[in-house]
Scaffold this active site. Structure first.
Site, PDB file in Angstrom:
ATOM      1  N   SER A  10       0.851  -1.197   0.000  1.00  0.00           N
ATOM      2  CA  SER A  10       0.000   0.000   0.000  1.00  0.00           C
ATOM      3  C   SER A  10       0.885   1.244   0.000  1.00  0.00           C
ATOM      4  CB  SER A  10      -0.890   0.017   1.240  1.00  0.00           C
ATOM      5  OG  SER A  10      -1.451   1.315   1.407  1.00  0.00           O
ATOM      6  N   HIS A  35      -0.905  -1.173  -4.261  1.00  0.00           N
ATOM      7  CA  HIS A  35      -2.249  -0.855  -3.741  1.00  0.00           C
ATOM      8  C   HIS A  35      -2.312   0.637  -3.459  1.00  0.00           C
ATOM      9  CE1 HIS A  35      -5.999  -1.968  -1.656  1.00  0.00           C
ATOM     10  NE2 HIS A  35      -5.663  -1.120  -0.722  1.00  0.00           N
ATOM     11  N   ASP A  37      -4.412   3.626  -2.051  1.00  0.00           N
ATOM     12  CA  ASP A  37      -5.527   3.909  -1.125  1.00  0.00           C
ATOM     13  C   ASP A  37      -6.026   5.334  -1.281  1.00  0.00           C
ATOM     14  OD1 ASP A  37      -4.002   1.814   1.277  1.00  0.00           O
ATOM     15  OD2 ASP A  37      -5.992   1.556   0.420  1.00  0.00           O
ATOM     16  N   MET A  39      -8.574   8.227  -0.392  1.00  0.00           N
ATOM     17  CA  MET A  39      -9.419   8.601   0.745  1.00  0.00           C
ATOM     18  C   MET A  39      -9.892  10.044   0.594  1.00  0.00           C
ATOM     19  SD  MET A  39      -7.090   7.014   3.792  1.00  0.00           S
ATOM     20  CE  MET A  39      -6.628   5.293   3.764  1.00  0.00           C
ATOM     21  N   HIS A  71      -8.002   1.298  -4.454  1.00  0.00           N
ATOM     22  CA  HIS A  71      -9.017   1.059  -3.417  1.00  0.00           C
ATOM     23  C   HIS A  71      -9.676   2.392  -3.094  1.00  0.00           C
ATOM     24  CE1 HIS A  71      -9.585  -0.091   1.148  1.00  0.00           C
ATOM     25  NE2 HIS A  71     -10.736   0.078   0.525  1.00  0.00           N
ATOM     26  N   MET A  73     -11.885   4.647  -1.045  1.00  0.00           N
ATOM     27  CA  MET A  73     -12.555   4.880   0.228  1.00  0.00           C
ATOM     28  C   MET A  73     -13.149   6.282   0.162  1.00  0.00           C
ATOM     29  SD  MET A  73      -9.668   3.135   2.645  1.00  0.00           S
ATOM     30  CE  MET A  73      -8.401   3.299   1.366  1.00  0.00           C
ATOM     31  N   MET A 142     -11.707  -5.941   4.511  1.00  0.00           N
ATOM     32  CA  MET A 142     -11.007  -4.961   5.346  1.00  0.00           C
ATOM     33  C   MET A 142     -10.793  -5.569   6.722  1.00  0.00           C
ATOM     34  SD  MET A 142     -10.207  -2.447   3.553  1.00  0.00           S
ATOM     35  CE  MET A 142      -9.537  -1.477   4.924  1.00  0.00           C
ATOM     36  N   GLY A 147      -9.023   3.943   6.786  1.00  0.00           N
ATOM     37  CA  GLY A 147      -8.677   5.352   6.956  1.00  0.00           C
ATOM     38  C   GLY A 147      -7.217   5.588   7.245  1.00  0.00           C
ATOM     39  N   PHE A 148      -6.585   4.593   7.870  1.00  0.00           N
ATOM     40  CA  PHE A 148      -5.190   4.830   8.261  1.00  0.00           C
ATOM     41  C   PHE A 148      -4.373   3.548   8.153  1.00  0.00           C
ATOM     42  CE2 PHE A 148      -5.861   9.078   9.742  1.00  0.00           C
ATOM     43  CZ  PHE A 148      -7.178   9.082  10.188  1.00  0.00           C
ATOM     44  N   GLY A 149      -3.099   3.708   7.813  1.00  0.00           N
ATOM     45  CA  GLY A 149      -2.179   2.577   7.881  1.00  0.00           C
ATOM     46  C   GLY A 149      -1.694   2.407   9.305  1.00  0.00           C
ATOM     47  N   GLY A 150      -0.965   1.320   9.543  1.00  0.00           N
ATOM     48  CA  GLY A 150      -0.338   1.113  10.847  1.00  0.00           C
ATOM     49  C   GLY A 150      -1.260   0.631  11.948  1.00  0.00           C
ATOM     50  N   ASP A 180      -6.736  -6.566   3.656  1.00  0.00           N
ATOM     51  CA  ASP A 180      -6.135  -5.232   3.721  1.00  0.00           C
ATOM     52  C   ASP A 180      -6.280  -4.651   5.121  1.00  0.00           C
ATOM     53  OD1 ASP A 180      -6.899  -2.154   1.854  1.00  0.00           O
ATOM     54  OD2 ASP A 180      -5.373  -2.634   3.348  1.00  0.00           O
ATOM     55  N   GLY A 181      -5.131  -4.492   5.773  1.00  0.00           N
ATOM     56  CA  GLY A 181      -5.135  -3.808   7.063  1.00  0.00           C
ATOM     57  C   GLY A 181      -4.490  -4.632   8.150  1.00  0.00           C
ATOM     58  N   SER A 203       2.578  -0.499   6.166  1.00  0.00           N
ATOM     59  CA  SER A 203       3.669  -0.221   7.116  1.00  0.00           C
ATOM     60  C   SER A 203       4.656  -1.373   7.200  1.00  0.00           C
ATOM     61  CB  SER A 203       3.082   0.088   8.496  1.00  0.00           C
ATOM     62  OG  SER A 203       2.133  -0.891   8.865  1.00  0.00           O
TER      63      SER A 203
END
Ligand code: DX5
Ligand code: ZN
Length: 226
Positions: A10, A35, A37, A39, A71, A73, A142, A147-150, A180-181, A203
C-alpha cells in the site's frame, strides 16, 4: 515469487518525497501489485490522494508490469471511474457502503476497462455482497477500520476470510480474495491459509528499519510456506 498469493504494497505508507523510487524498489523486489488507497475525508476520516497518484506510477507500470490496484474509500465513487481509468488504474475496488447502485457501479468499472472489485468494512456482513459475487474480479476484506495505515489486524477477520473463501468456491468464482489492514509477516501465513490470494501491506513493507526489498522477501518466504 510465490504462486499462493500476490503481494500488494500500500503506497499510503510510502515516503511521498520519493514515491516513484520506493514503488520501483517494491516492483523490482517482486511486488506484483501496488495498492493505491484513495481517501476523501468523508467516507473515512483521512484524506490521501486522487487519480494523480495513479498517473505518477503509470510509467513504472509500463516498464515493470506492476498492477495498479486502486481502493476507493470515497463517497460517490461513480463520479471518478473515468478519471481513474484515464490515469491508468488496472483494478478499481469500491466499498459496498458507498454504492446504492452497486451492480451498476461494477458494470461501469468494467465498461471503463478496469477489473471491478468490491470491499466491505469489518462490521459489514458478507451477505451484502451475495448478488454481486459473480460480477467481481476481486473481493477485499477490510481487516482494519479504513482510513489509516499502521493499525492492528482485527482477529475476527480470519473467520470472515474463510467464510468468503467458501462462498467464492461454492460458485466456482476465480475472483481474487484480498485482505487489507494490519497484514504482517507474522500473520500472513494464517491469512493465506484462510483463503486469501492477495495481501495488502503498507507499514510492514515501507515502514520499519529493514529495506523494502528485505520486507518483501520476508513476505514472499512466509506466503510460499503457507
Ligand atoms: C487502510 C488502508 C490499508 C492500509 C494498510 O484504510 O486501506 O490499505 O493502508 O496499511 P497497513 O498495512 O499499515 O495496515
Ligand atoms: Zn486499502
Amino acid at each position: 515469487m510465490n504462486d499462493k498469493a500476490v503481494l500488494a504494497p500500500s503506497i499510503l505508507a510510502a515516503d511521498f518525497g520519493q514515491l516513484e523510487a520506493q514503488c520501483r524498489q517494491a516492483a523490482v523486489a517482486g511486488a506484483q501489485w501496488l495498492h493505491i488507497d484513495v481517501m476523501d475525508g468523508h467516507f473515512v476520516p483521512n484524506i490521501s490522494f486522487g487519480p494523480i497518484a495513479v498517473r505518477a506510477l503509470r510509467q513504472l507500470k509500463e516498464e515493470t508490469g506492476v498492477v495498479l490496484d486502486v481502493h476507493l474509500m470515497i463517497e460517490n465513487p461513480d463520479r471518478y471511474i473515468a478519471d481513474f481509468a484515464a490515469a491508468g488504474a488496472d483494478r478499481l475496488t469500491v466499498h459496498v457502503e458507498t454504492c446504492p447502485h452497486l451492480h451498476r457501479t461494477l458494470q461501469q468499472i468494467t465498461t471503463a476497462g478496469m477489473l471491478p472489485g468490491v470491499t466491505l468494512n469489518p462490521a459489514t456482513p458478507l451477505s451484502t455482497l451475495e448478488e454481486v459475487l459473480p460480477l467481481v474480479d476481486l473481493v477485499l476484506i477490510m481487516s482494519v477500520n479504513p482510513g489509516f495505515g499502521g493499525q492492528s489486524y482485527i482477529p475476527h477477520s480470519t473467520a470472515k476470510i474463510s467464510r468468503l473463501r467458501d462462498q467464492l468456491d461454492a460458485i466456482q468464482s476465480a475472483a481474487w480474495l484480498q485482505v487489507d489492514g494490519g497484514v504482517k509477516v507474522t500473520n500472513a501465513a494464517a491469512i493465506v491459509a484462510a483463503g486469501a490470494t492477495s495481501l495488502v501491506a503498507g507499514s510492514a513493507i515501507f515502514g520499519g528499519t529493514r529495506t523494502i526489498a528485505e520486507n518483501i522477501a520476508a513476505f514472499q518466504a512466509v506466503i510460499s510456506a503457507a
